[in-house]
Design a protein around this motif. Structure first.
Motif, PDB file in Angstrom:
ATOM      1  N   ASN A 139       0.808  -1.224   0.000  1.00 37.19           N
ATOM      2  CA  ASN A 139       0.000   0.000   0.000  1.00 37.19           C
ATOM      3  C   ASN A 139       0.839   1.271   0.000  1.00 37.19           C
ATOM      4  O   ASN A 139       0.457   2.268  -0.609  1.00 37.19           O
ATOM      5  CB  ASN A 139      -0.958   0.008   1.196  1.00 37.19           C
ATOM      6  CG  ASN A 139      -2.363  -0.349   0.720  1.00 37.19           C
ATOM      7  OD1 ASN A 139      -2.639  -0.325  -0.482  1.00 37.19           O
ATOM      8  ND2 ASN A 139      -3.236  -0.694   1.643  1.00 37.19           N
ATOM      9  N   VAL A 140       1.974   1.225   0.680  1.00 32.43           N
ATOM     10  CA  VAL A 140       2.856   2.407   0.755  1.00 32.43           C
ATOM     11  C   VAL A 140       3.339   2.773  -0.650  1.00 32.43           C
ATOM     12  O   VAL A 140       3.339   3.945  -1.046  1.00 32.43           O
ATOM     13  CB  VAL A 140       4.064   2.115   1.681  1.00 32.43           C
ATOM     14  CG1 VAL A 140       5.032   3.288   1.699  1.00 32.43           C
ATOM     15  CG2 VAL A 140       3.579   1.828   3.100  1.00 32.43           C
ATOM     16  N   TYR A 142       1.874   1.835  -3.462  1.00 32.75           N
ATOM     17  CA  TYR A 142       0.693   2.203  -4.250  1.00 32.75           C
ATOM     18  C   TYR A 142       0.325   3.674  -4.009  1.00 32.75           C
ATOM     19  O   TYR A 142      -0.037   4.390  -4.939  1.00 32.75           O
ATOM     20  CB  TYR A 142      -0.481   1.289  -3.903  1.00 32.75           C
ATOM     21  CG  TYR A 142      -1.728   1.575  -4.695  1.00 32.75           C
ATOM     22  CD1 TYR A 142      -1.828   1.209  -6.041  1.00 32.75           C
ATOM     23  CD2 TYR A 142      -2.821   2.220  -4.117  1.00 32.75           C
ATOM     24  CE1 TYR A 142      -2.962   1.477  -6.783  1.00 32.75           C
ATOM     25  CE2 TYR A 142      -3.965   2.497  -4.851  1.00 32.75           C
ATOM     26  CZ  TYR A 142      -4.031   2.119  -6.179  1.00 32.75           C
ATOM     27  OH  TYR A 142      -5.165   2.392  -6.912  1.00 32.75           O
ATOM     28  N   GLU A 143       0.432   4.107  -2.753  1.00 31.19           N
ATOM     29  CA  GLU A 143       0.133   5.516  -2.408  1.00 31.19           C
ATOM     30  C   GLU A 143       1.024   6.475  -3.203  1.00 31.19           C
ATOM     31  O   GLU A 143       0.590   7.535  -3.626  1.00 31.19           O
ATOM     32  CB  GLU A 143       0.338   5.766  -0.897  1.00 31.19           C
ATOM     33  CG  GLU A 143      -0.717   5.125   0.006  1.00 31.19           C
ATOM     34  CD  GLU A 143      -2.107   5.701  -0.156  1.00 31.19           C
ATOM     35  OE1 GLU A 143      -2.221   6.892  -0.483  1.00 31.19           O
ATOM     36  OE2 GLU A 143      -3.087   4.945   0.030  1.00 31.19           O
ATOM     37  N   GLU A 144       2.278   6.074  -3.392  1.00 36.97           N
ATOM     38  CA  GLU A 144       3.208   6.920  -4.159  1.00 36.97           C
ATOM     39  C   GLU A 144       2.745   7.051  -5.609  1.00 36.97           C
ATOM     40  O   GLU A 144       2.818   8.126  -6.209  1.00 36.97           O
ATOM     41  CB  GLU A 144       4.631   6.335  -4.104  1.00 36.97           C
ATOM     42  CG  GLU A 144       5.266   6.526  -2.742  1.00 36.97           C
ATOM     43  CD  GLU A 144       6.669   5.961  -2.654  1.00 36.97           C
ATOM     44  OE1 GLU A 144       7.299   5.707  -3.707  1.00 36.97           O
ATOM     45  OE2 GLU A 144       7.140   5.756  -1.507  1.00 36.97           O
ATOM     46  N   LEU A 146      -0.346   6.712  -6.627  1.00 35.84           N
ATOM     47  CA  LEU A 146      -1.585   7.506  -6.572  1.00 35.84           C
ATOM     48  C   LEU A 146      -1.269   8.992  -6.622  1.00 35.84           C
ATOM     49  O   LEU A 146      -1.957   9.774  -7.275  1.00 35.84           O
ATOM     50  CB  LEU A 146      -2.320   7.156  -5.280  1.00 35.84           C
ATOM     51  CG  LEU A 146      -3.835   7.211  -5.243  1.00 35.84           C
ATOM     52  CD1 LEU A 146      -4.460   6.487  -6.424  1.00 35.84           C
ATOM     53  CD2 LEU A 146      -4.350   6.596  -3.954  1.00 35.84           C
ATOM     54  N   GLU A 147      -0.199   9.367  -5.944  1.00 36.18           N
ATOM     55  CA  GLU A 147       0.249  10.758  -5.884  1.00 36.18           C
ATOM     56  C   GLU A 147       0.751  11.239  -7.254  1.00 36.18           C
ATOM     57  O   GLU A 147       0.400  12.305  -7.731  1.00 36.18           O
ATOM     58  CB  GLU A 147       1.404  10.833  -4.872  1.00 36.18           C
ATOM     59  CG  GLU A 147       1.805  12.224  -4.515  1.00 36.18           C
ATOM     60  CD  GLU A 147       1.236  12.633  -3.153  1.00 36.18           C
ATOM     61  OE1 GLU A 147       1.692  13.651  -2.673  1.00 36.18           O
ATOM     62  OE2 GLU A 147       0.351  11.948  -2.614  1.00 36.18           O
ATOM     63  N   PRO A 150      -2.411   9.352 -10.797  1.00 38.59           N
ATOM     64  CA  PRO A 150      -3.713   8.807 -10.370  1.00 38.59           C
ATOM     65  C   PRO A 150      -4.433   8.046 -11.476  1.00 38.59           C
ATOM     66  O   PRO A 150      -5.139   7.075 -11.216  1.00 38.59           O
ATOM     67  CB  PRO A 150      -4.503  10.047  -9.937  1.00 38.59           C
ATOM     68  CG  PRO A 150      -3.713  11.231 -10.361  1.00 38.59           C
ATOM     69  CD  PRO A 150      -2.308  10.806 -10.606  1.00 38.59           C
ATOM     70  N   ALA A 153      -3.006   4.638 -11.517  1.00 37.86           N
ATOM     71  CA  ALA A 153      -3.306   3.993 -10.230  1.00 37.86           C
ATOM     72  C   ALA A 153      -4.739   3.482 -10.194  1.00 37.86           C
ATOM     73  O   ALA A 153      -5.023   2.416  -9.634  1.00 37.86           O
ATOM     74  CB  ALA A 153      -3.077   4.978  -9.086  1.00 37.86           C
ATOM     75  N   GLU A 154      -5.631   4.220 -10.836  1.00 36.33           N
ATOM     76  CA  GLU A 154      -7.042   3.806 -10.839  1.00 36.33           C
ATOM     77  C   GLU A 154      -7.232   2.470 -11.566  1.00 36.33           C
ATOM     78  O   GLU A 154      -8.145   1.718 -11.275  1.00 36.33           O
ATOM     79  CB  GLU A 154      -7.883   4.896 -11.520  1.00 36.33           C
ATOM     80  CG  GLU A 154      -9.358   4.703 -11.282  1.00 36.33           C
ATOM     81  CD  GLU A 154     -10.197   5.810 -11.919  1.00 36.33           C
ATOM     82  OE1 GLU A 154     -10.928   5.498 -12.854  1.00 36.33           O
ATOM     83  OE2 GLU A 154     -10.098   6.956 -11.477  1.00 36.33           O
ATOM     84  N   PRO A 158      -3.888  -2.333  -5.975  1.00 39.30           N
ATOM     85  CA  PRO A 158      -2.729  -2.132  -5.090  1.00 39.30           C
ATOM     86  C   PRO A 158      -1.876  -3.393  -4.906  1.00 39.30           C
ATOM     87  O   PRO A 158      -0.674  -3.306  -4.704  1.00 39.30           O
ATOM     88  CB  PRO A 158      -3.366  -1.711  -3.758  1.00 39.30           C
ATOM     89  CG  PRO A 158      -4.693  -1.142  -4.129  1.00 39.30           C
ATOM     90  CD  PRO A 158      -5.142  -1.849  -5.369  1.00 39.30           C
TER      91      PRO A 158
END
Length: 320
Positions: A139-140, A142-144, A146-147, A150, A153-154, A158
């Motif tokens: 998840n960490v 994946y968050e990057e 997303l930033e 996006p 990421a969509e 994840p």
């Protein structure tokens, strides 16, 4: 140069009426249907993905339905490979392949000469991210993504950490997001193609989506999702599908049943809006408005127009 294979593609938002029309077109043009939907590939997920029923098929062969177990992941690159070989196989039988669906990126990856693998790579950077994913969790990382990107990421789950890392690696090497990198490619159309889009005025479409959800619930969607939940299916790509994640929230006690159904309707409406935007921005589509298609006479007229468009575009005769 060898002649391009002929291909018809029927796209449009959820609940616009693709299934009914595709069967009629397949009968008229001696065709076989390939599902262009990223979730209909999963077994045991029938109602929520609005999978075509056996009796609706009217004997028309359908491909790429029920080819994966719900716990397996699936990517656009895998779809691309499977569908391209299916197109060749159907063509070799003297039939016309028709892709029918609403997953824009998947369909785009088949019809254009996209290269998923030719972006530069950096093995050292990839290793660092892989080790971090091990240590800190998917998840960490994946968050990057997303930033930074996006849009990509969509489209990536994840837990599909290989693709998450690949998207970050492309950004690291090129300074462009994966989406921008793919746009920069100037892909050639690989097929002799008729690309048809179905649209509908928003109010009518949204009414149809709400009705469809009510019908799905009557047909047993709750039981279908409950059986996946009870079998311990968690944290995988398939459960991110609209119709499944909302009811999982209900089973997990996060929302009431009423709210789960309302969320399902709302998410379906939003998805339809995103689908239309995506198709309009990324593909050169011939649009047909199906707003009045409830009237049998209007539907017949539209069907005749679409058939004539396919005949003209592909220079083929129909079985009329």
């Amino acid at each position: 140069m060898s002649e391009k294979e002929k291909l018809a593609v029927l796209i449009g938002p959820t609940a616009v009426g693709k299934t009914k029309l595709s069967i009629l077109l397949a009968k008229r043009f001696n065709a076989e249907i390939i599902s262009g939907d990223s979730m209909q590939i999963y077994k045991r997920m029938d109602i929520g993905t609005a999978k075509v029923k056996e009796e609706e098929m009217e004997g028309i062969p359908h491909h790429l339905i029920d080819i994966k177990n719900p716990e397996e992941s699936f990517s656009a690159a895998e779809f691309q490979e499977l569908v391209r070989s299916k197109i060749t196989e159907i063509t070799s039988r003297g039939k016309l392949p028709i892709i029918v669906g609403g997953t824009g990126l998947y369909i785009q990856s088949v019809i254009y000469d996209y290269q998923f693998s030719d972006a530069p790579s950096d093995e050292e950077f990839r290793k660092i991210l892989e080790e971090r994913a091990e240590r800190e969790g998917n998840n960490v990382i994946y968050e990057e993504l997303l930033e930074i990107d996006p849009e990509s990421a969509e489209k990536i789950h994840p837990n599909n950490i290989r693709r998450v890392i690949r998207a970050l690696e492309i950004y690291h090497c090129t300074g462009k997001t994966m989406s921008q990198y793919q746009e920069k490619q100037n892909p050639e159309l690989l097929y002799d193609m008729a690309l048809i889009g179905l649209t509908m005025d928003r109010e009518t479409l949204y009414d149809r989506i709400n009705q469809r959800v009510d019908i799905m619930m009557q047909e047993g969607l709750l039981e279908e999702v409950r059986s996946l939940f009870d079998n311990g299916l968690m944290d995988c790509q398939s459960i991110q599908a609209i119709g499944y994640k909302e009811l999982y929230d209900y089973f997990n006690g996060r929302v009431s049943f009423e709210d789960a159904v309302e969320n399902l309707k709302q998410n379906s409406r939003r998805y339809a809006k995103r689908q239309l935007t995506w198709f309009r921005n990324k593909m050169n589509v011939e649009w047909f408005d199906m707003s009045d298609s409830v009237d049998p006479h209007e539907f017949e007229k539209k069907f005749a127009e679409i058939s004539a468009h396919i005949e003209g575009k592909l220079k083929i005769k129909s079985n009329t």
